[in-house]
Design an enzyme around this catalytic site. Structure first.
Site, PDB file in Angstrom:
ATOM      1  N   ASN A 234       0.872  -1.180   0.000  1.00 26.70           N
ATOM      2  CA  ASN A 234       0.000   0.000   0.000  1.00 26.70           C
ATOM      3  C   ASN A 234       0.909   1.229   0.000  1.00 26.70           C
ATOM      4  OD1 ASN A 234      -1.782   2.067   0.522  1.00 26.70           O
ATOM      5  ND2 ASN A 234      -2.304   1.400   2.601  1.00 26.70           N
TER       6      ASN A 234
ATOM      7  N   LYS B  73       0.110   4.243  -0.329  1.00 31.25           N
ATOM      8  CA  LYS B  73      -0.545   5.456   0.216  1.00 31.25           C
ATOM      9  C   LYS B  73      -0.277   6.630  -0.726  1.00 31.25           C
ATOM     10  CE  LYS B  73      -0.198   3.370   4.709  1.00 31.25           C
ATOM     11  NZ  LYS B  73      -0.251   3.509   6.147  1.00 31.25           N
TER      12      LYS B  73
ATOM     13  N   HIS C 276      -9.705   1.554   4.540  1.00 37.50           N
ATOM     14  CA  HIS C 276      -8.461   1.728   5.292  1.00 37.50           C
ATOM     15  C   HIS C 276      -8.713   2.708   6.434  1.00 37.50           C
ATOM     16  CE1 HIS C 276      -4.385   2.850   6.333  1.00 37.50           C
ATOM     17  NE2 HIS C 276      -3.999   1.727   5.754  1.00 37.50           N
TER      18      HIS C 276
ATOM     19  N   GLU D  26      -7.069   5.080   7.491  1.00 40.29           N
ATOM     20  CA  GLU D  26      -6.780   6.482   7.148  1.00 40.29           C
ATOM     21  C   GLU D  26      -7.949   7.100   6.387  1.00 40.29           C
ATOM     22  OE1 GLU D  26      -2.931   5.730   5.391  1.00 40.29           O
ATOM     23  OE2 GLU D  26      -2.186   5.203   7.383  1.00 40.29           O
TER      24      GLU D  26
ATOM     25  N   GLU E 250      -5.866  -4.529  10.449  1.00 38.27           N
ATOM     26  CA  GLU E 250      -4.814  -3.534  10.664  1.00 38.27           C
ATOM     27  C   GLU E 250      -5.112  -2.742  11.935  1.00 38.27           C
ATOM     28  OE1 GLU E 250      -2.672  -2.424   6.778  1.00 38.27           O
ATOM     29  OE2 GLU E 250      -4.435  -1.153   6.909  1.00 38.27           O
TER      30      GLU E 250
ATOM     31  N   GLY F  36       2.345   2.336  10.719  1.00 39.65           N
ATOM     32  CA  GLY F  36       3.382   3.357  10.592  1.00 39.65           C
ATOM     33  C   GLY F  36       4.100   3.699  11.886  1.00 39.65           C
TER      34      GLY F  36
ATOM     35  N   SER G 192       3.001  -2.061  10.345  1.00 35.25           N
ATOM     36  CA  SER G 192       4.434  -2.182  10.635  1.00 35.25           C
ATOM     37  C   SER G 192       5.007  -3.549  10.272  1.00 35.25           C
ATOM     38  CB  SER G 192       4.732  -1.838  12.100  1.00 35.25           C
ATOM     39  OG  SER G 192       4.382  -0.485  12.356  1.00 35.25           O
TER      40      SER G 192
END
Ligand code: PGA
Length: 252
Positions: free
Chosen positions: A13, A15, A100, A102, A170, A176, A215
């Site tokens: 991904n 991003k 996701h 985000e 996730e 991250g 991660s």
């Protein structure tokens, strides 16, 4: 719990990272997959939308597949700035990430929005990678399992039976940050997700890949992928460099 083999998927991904110059990295992954073969697992890179078509042109002779990172639920229309699943498919995508964390956080996407996007992905012939995961506060409060069960129930539409889809667990606090859950926590969540998928979709739920994301890197990929009911990874930061991403693919 599951006897049926599930084919592993390693999906990168990117991003909001990558310009035309970054297509070198896509090409390096595609070439390595073409040379080494991809029998053991499926490999995908979910790229920023403008890079999908040029990447598709460079990866045609490789088993590397491509994906988008979001889609609108509708096929076309007055939705300035949005991209439909049909457009992603037309550009050369096979997968699309939906829900996701985000997108849930930055754009206020609800489980209902995500379910509609999943329908859009099915309509366009894309395989949605449906993301679920708890926040740090939710885990600390002991609610991780129920939060994920709720997201799972409401983000996958009822007619998903027989449709190809992927679930990605996730934990938001692991994305991250360099932090990862313990193997026991990953196993607990993945076996719960598997149980719910089987209850709802039967054999199809038993064969649905459940990815871990948050991660994942070359140093921890083999261990995480050895955990019960982990069928691959959704890889953010470590997918940006071909060398790191390929190390994760080789660990699968
Ligand atoms: P990360 O991101 O690997 O950089 O933690 C994973 C993701 O957000 O999909």
């Amino acid at each position: 719990m599951v006897t049926q083999p599930v084919k592993t998927l390693i999906a990168g991904n990117w991003k909001m990272n990558g310009l035309a110059a970054s297509l070198d990295q896509v090409e390096a992954v595609a070439n390595a997959i073409a040379e080494e073969g991809a029998d053991r697992c499926n490999v995908a890179l979910c790229l920023p939308a403008p890079l999908i078509a040029p990447a598709a042109a460079k990866t045609a002779s490789s088993a590397l597949t491509l994906g988008g990172q979001d889609c609108h639920a509708a096929q076309s229309g007055a939705h300035t700035g949005d991209t439909s699943a049909e457009m992603l498919a037309d550009a050369g995508a096979t997968y699309v990430i939906v829900g996701h964390s985000e997108r849930r956080a930055d754009h206020g996407e609800t489980d209902g929005d995500i379910s509609a996007k999943v329908e859009g992905a099915f309509r366009a012939g894309l395989t949605p990678i449906i993301c679920v995961g708890e926040t740090e506060t939710e885990r600390r409060a002991g609610h991780a399992i129920e939060v994920v069960e709720g997201q799972l129930a409401a983000s996958i539409p009822g007619d998903a039976t027989g449709r190809a889809f992927v679930v990605a667990y996730e934990p938001v606090w692991a994305i991250g940050t360099g932090l990862t859950p313990t193997n026991d926590d990953i196993a607990e969540m993945h076996t719960t997700i598997r149980r719910r998928l089987v209850e709802r979709f039967g054999d199809h739920g038993a064969a649905t890949p459940i990815l871990y994301g948050g991660s994942m890197k070359p140093a921890n990929a083999a261990e995480i992928m050895g955990v019960d009911e982990v069928n691959g990874g959704l890889v953010g930061g470590a997918s940006l460099k071909a060398e790191d991403f390929l190390a994760i693919v080789r660990a699968a």
